[in-house]
Design a protein around this motif. Structure first.
Motif, PDB file in Angstrom:
ATOM      1  N   PRO A   6       0.700  -1.069  -0.080  1.00 12.06           N
ATOM      2  CA  PRO A   6       0.096  -0.096   0.128  1.00 12.06           C
ATOM      3  C   PRO A   6       0.926   1.310   0.084  1.00 12.06           C
ATOM      4  O   PRO A   6       2.089   1.310   0.309  1.00 12.06           O
ATOM      5  N   PRO A   7       0.173   2.472  -0.362  1.00 12.44           N
ATOM      6  CA  PRO A   7       0.929   3.493  -0.424  1.00 12.44           C
ATOM      7  C   PRO A   7       1.563   4.012   1.026  1.00 12.44           C
ATOM      8  O   PRO A   7       0.912   3.701   2.133  1.00 12.44           O
ATOM      9  N   GLY A   8       2.738   4.571   0.879  1.00 16.25           N
ATOM     10  CA  GLY A   8       3.505   4.886   2.233  1.00 16.25           C
ATOM     11  C   GLY A   8       3.956   3.719   3.252  1.00 16.25           C
ATOM     12  O   GLY A   8       4.524   4.223   4.179  1.00 16.25           O
ATOM     13  N   GLN A   9       4.039   2.521   2.531  1.00 24.71           N
ATOM     14  CA  GLN A   9       4.615   1.303   3.191  1.00 24.71           C
ATOM     15  C   GLN A   9       5.999   1.117   2.811  1.00 24.71           C
ATOM     16  O   GLN A   9       6.248   1.446   1.643  1.00 24.71           O
ATOM     17  N   THR A  10       6.870   0.767   3.836  1.00 22.60           N
ATOM     18  CA  THR A  10       8.022   0.073   3.260  1.00 22.60           C
ATOM     19  C   THR A  10       8.046  -1.487   3.668  1.00 22.60           C
ATOM     20  O   THR A  10       7.768  -1.703   4.599  1.00 22.60           O
ATOM     21  N   VAL A  11       8.618  -2.358   2.693  1.00 23.40           N
ATOM     22  CA  VAL A  11       8.765  -3.711   2.951  1.00 23.40           C
ATOM     23  C   VAL A  11       9.927  -4.050   3.912  1.00 23.40           C
ATOM     24  O   VAL A  11      10.926  -3.385   3.665  1.00 23.40           O
ATOM     25  N   THR A  12       9.664  -4.795   4.834  1.00 25.67           N
ATOM     26  CA  THR A  12      10.911  -5.490   5.859  1.00 25.67           C
ATOM     27  C   THR A  12      10.762  -7.029   5.782  1.00 25.67           C
ATOM     28  O   THR A  12       9.790  -7.761   5.325  1.00 25.67           O
ATOM     29  N   ASP A  62       0.083 -10.947   3.122  1.00 19.50           N
ATOM     30  CA  ASP A  62       0.821  -9.819   3.533  1.00 19.50           C
ATOM     31  C   ASP A  62       0.219  -9.131   4.522  1.00 19.50           C
ATOM     32  O   ASP A  62      -0.947  -9.047   4.897  1.00 19.50           O
ATOM     33  N   ILE A  63       1.097  -8.375   5.458  1.00 18.04           N
ATOM     34  CA  ILE A  63       0.502  -7.830   6.633  1.00 18.04           C
ATOM     35  C   ILE A  63       1.083  -6.164   6.439  1.00 18.04           C
ATOM     36  O   ILE A  63       2.081  -5.975   6.002  1.00 18.04           O
ATOM     37  N   HIS A  64       0.293  -5.165   6.829  1.00 15.06           N
ATOM     38  CA  HIS A  64       0.784  -3.796   6.885  1.00 15.06           C
ATOM     39  C   HIS A  64       0.663  -3.134   8.144  1.00 15.06           C
ATOM     40  O   HIS A  64      -0.622  -3.065   8.455  1.00 15.06           O
ATOM     41  N   CYS A  65       1.442  -2.568   8.672  1.00 16.02           N
ATOM     42  CA  CYS A  65       1.511  -1.766  10.115  1.00 16.02           C
ATOM     43  C   CYS A  65       1.385  -0.438   9.825  1.00 16.02           C
ATOM     44  O   CYS A  65       1.653   0.312   8.895  1.00 16.02           O
ATOM     45  N   VAL A  66       0.471   0.284  10.928  1.00 13.30           N
ATOM     46  CA  VAL A  66       0.312   1.516  10.776  1.00 13.30           C
ATOM     47  C   VAL A  66       1.413   2.555  10.844  1.00 13.30           C
ATOM     48  O   VAL A  66       1.500   3.493  10.204  1.00 13.30           O
ATOM     49  N   THR A  67       2.470   1.895  11.417  1.00 15.83           N
ATOM     50  CA  THR A  67       3.712   2.655  11.638  1.00 15.83           C
ATOM     51  C   THR A  67       4.706   2.494  10.128  1.00 15.83           C
ATOM     52  O   THR A  67       5.715   3.042  10.219  1.00 15.83           O
ATOM     53  N   TRP A  69       5.370  -0.141   8.028  1.00 14.75           N
ATOM     54  CA  TRP A  69       6.124  -1.398   7.561  1.00 14.75           C
ATOM     55  C   TRP A  69       5.091  -2.444   6.885  1.00 14.75           C
ATOM     56  O   TRP A  69       3.916  -2.617   7.425  1.00 14.75           O
ATOM     57  N   SER A  70       5.605  -3.157   5.998  1.00 14.58           N
ATOM     58  CA  SER A  70       4.646  -4.211   5.371  1.00 14.58           C
ATOM     59  C   SER A  70       5.468  -5.557   5.343  1.00 14.58           C
ATOM     60  O   SER A  70       6.839  -5.513   5.060  1.00 14.58           O
ATOM     61  N   LYS A  71       5.171  -6.340   5.606  1.00 15.57           N
ATOM     62  CA  LYS A  71       5.776  -7.673   5.716  1.00 15.57           C
ATOM     63  C   LYS A  71       5.038  -8.769   4.749  1.00 15.57           C
ATOM     64  O   LYS A  71       3.728  -9.047   4.878  1.00 15.57           O
ATOM     65  N   PHE A 147      -2.388  -3.758  10.930  1.00 16.78           N
ATOM     66  CA  PHE A 147      -2.268  -4.813  11.679  1.00 16.78           C
ATOM     67  C   PHE A 147      -2.504  -4.615  13.156  1.00 16.78           C
ATOM     68  O   PHE A 147      -2.790  -5.635  13.937  1.00 16.78           O
ATOM     69  N   TRP A 148      -2.745  -3.311  13.608  1.00 16.88           N
ATOM     70  CA  TRP A 148      -3.218  -3.046  14.920  1.00 16.88           C
ATOM     71  C   TRP A 148      -4.505  -3.652  15.132  1.00 16.88           C
ATOM     72  O   TRP A 148      -5.002  -4.069  16.181  1.00 16.88           O
ATOM     73  N   LYS A 149      -5.594  -3.899  13.971  1.00 22.18           N
ATOM     74  CA  LYS A 149      -6.739  -4.628  14.088  1.00 22.18           C
ATOM     75  C   LYS A 149      -6.769  -6.002  14.235  1.00 22.18           C
ATOM     76  O   LYS A 149      -7.706  -6.645  14.433  1.00 22.18           O
ATOM     77  N   SER A 150      -5.278  -6.808  14.162  1.00 19.89           N
ATOM     78  CA  SER A 150      -5.141  -7.927  14.567  1.00 19.89           C
ATOM     79  C   SER A 150      -4.612  -8.305  15.860  1.00 19.89           C
ATOM     80  O   SER A 150      -3.388  -8.431  16.312  1.00 19.89           O
ATOM     81  N   ALA A 151      -5.666  -8.193  16.855  1.00 24.09           N
ATOM     82  CA  ALA A 151      -5.219  -8.136  18.250  1.00 24.09           C
ATOM     83  C   ALA A 151      -4.413  -9.432  18.668  1.00 24.09           C
ATOM     84  O   ALA A 151      -4.818 -10.467  18.573  1.00 24.09           O
TER      85      ALA A 151
END
Length: 188
Positions: A6-12, A62-67, A69-71, A147-151
């Motif tokens: 997604p826009p604004g994300q960096t892959v880790t 794939d998962i995407h964090c609000v901070t 990063w994307s994995k 990913f914060w929605k993935s408690a």
């Protein structure tokens, strides 16, 4: 061709650990349970033993964090939401779900997002049991939202008629969290 990032994300390649508060450690799994309650025909408590006996599946996402990063290319083992709910009847007034985790942590979801075939309760990530820092023994995974929605450390699933903010939403995070629309924060 659509990108997986997604826009604004960096892959880790790593799996960053982010959370607020203490990491729970479980010494006696006979004391762990998952409570399903709210607008349902009957409330349930699922023991750890019963949860671990539910049929499992493998999920790739794939998962995407609000901070930011994307994995990519995660392989999970877990239980579908529908398998966890079983024959439970959800009241038609239930339009939202509040996920309850250890230490009073919560996050909200529309019920249709919770019930998606891609949403599940994870016990393993990339072939390894989840670590306490990543949500052991059970974490929710909702890969189409931030990913914060993935408690992590999931303990309760509450069906509700009205939306209300969870922990991070009360503290400025977006109520929905779609990474493709960069719904990170809502400071209005």
């Amino acid at each position: 061709m659509q990108t997986r990032v997604p826009p604004g994300q960096t892959v880790t390649d790593g799996f960053p650990v982010l959370h607020y508060g203490q990491v729970p450690y479980y010494n006696d799994m006979s004391k762990w349970n998952l409570r399903v309650f709210g607008l349902v025909n009957e409330e349930r408590e699922i023991s750890y033993k019963s949860f671990m006996e539910l049929p499992r599946q493998t999920f790739d996402n794939d998962i995407h964090c609000v901070t930011t990063w994307s994995k990519l290319g995660n392989v999970w083992e877990g239980v579908t939401v529908r398998e966890v709910l079983g024959d439970l009847v959800i009241d038609p007034r239930a339009r939202y779900v509040m996920l309850h985790a250890e230490h009073g942590w919560t996050t909200n979801l529309p019920v249709e997002d919770f019930l998606r075939d891609t949403s599940f309760l994870a016990i393993k990530h990339n072939g390894e049991r989840l670590t306490p820092e990543h949500g052991y023994p059970v974490r929710m995974v909702v890969p189409h939202l931030y990913f914060w929605k993935s408690a992590k450390w999931l303990r309760g699933i509450e069906f509700m008629a009205d939306d209300k903010p969870g922990f991070w939403e009360r503290n400025g995070y977006h109520m929905y969290g779609n990474p493709w629309e960069e719904q990170r924060y809502d400071f209005d």
